[in-house]
Design an enzyme around this catalytic site. Sequence first.
Site: not given
Length: 323
Positions: A114, A254, A284
């Site tokens: 990520c 993030h 996500n």
Amino acid sequence: MPTYTKLVAMGQYVPERIVTNDELATIMDTSDEWIQSHTGIKTRRFAMNGENTSDLATEVAQQLLQKSGLAATAIDLIIVTTITPDALTPATACIVQRNVGASNAFAFDMSAACAGFTFGLATADKFIRSGQYQNVMVISAEVNSKMMDFKDRTAAVFFGDGAGGALLQATEDPHENNLIAEKLQTQGNPEVIHSGRVQPITTVAATNYPQTDAFYQNGREVFQFATTVVPEQMRGLLASAGYRPDDLQYVICHQANLRIIEKIAATLALPMTKFPHNVEDLGNTSSAGVAMALAGVFDQVNGPTLLTAFGGGLAYGSVLIKK
């Protein structure tokens, strides 16, 4: 003369298929109420019409060419950050290169989970500052849905698919330099988050066939890491560059979980209005989340903005930009 890095254009793309919390609740033990209260996520997008990671990345690459006015042949380098590539080889970036006709470029993938977009920006910056490369694409693209175990609600409810990216360009004007400072780190911990592990064979047999495992994360450890170690890195980078948290126009974290973003905002004593986020609608999207969130406010950025991401590795990176 010294070469600096200018951030010229941003792009983003998500698949059409919207998947709601209620739909996930029909195939696993969860509910819209549980997902929203724990994650802040309402919907996410899944690539379900034959689209793969290279297709999402190609859409972004085409946007970057259109917005910059550059021909594909002017691109020197394409970096695709992903943990959900089309294949182990060839690199997804090579497929994007072919798709857009960037015949003069070279291309490679980067795996930093990520944190990929921040790692990709920092890497592209070095190529540009070498003086050899003028136009570089950094595209973060993920089809997380193909790596999920949909019996595991601790992971599957979080993730969505998408892509975002940036076009970076060399400049000799120091006033046009947009990448101010960076800090990239890893902890060498492969157990908290992992995906796609391929086991070695134990015997020579005709039944051998490569298989990968589904995505896994230890949610408690991720939350603890993201809300303690990561803010410390953010503060350190800002201090080394001569900034304070309240000097920032935006902080783009993030897009792991709205609750994590809220906790980081509180830790830095900053209002949530400084934290652009898309996690409620897109989930996500791994390395693509920061890129897409930046793309969403790029035209409004006129002050120092901190990009911070964290993921498997454990990898975490912050990049300070200023327009």
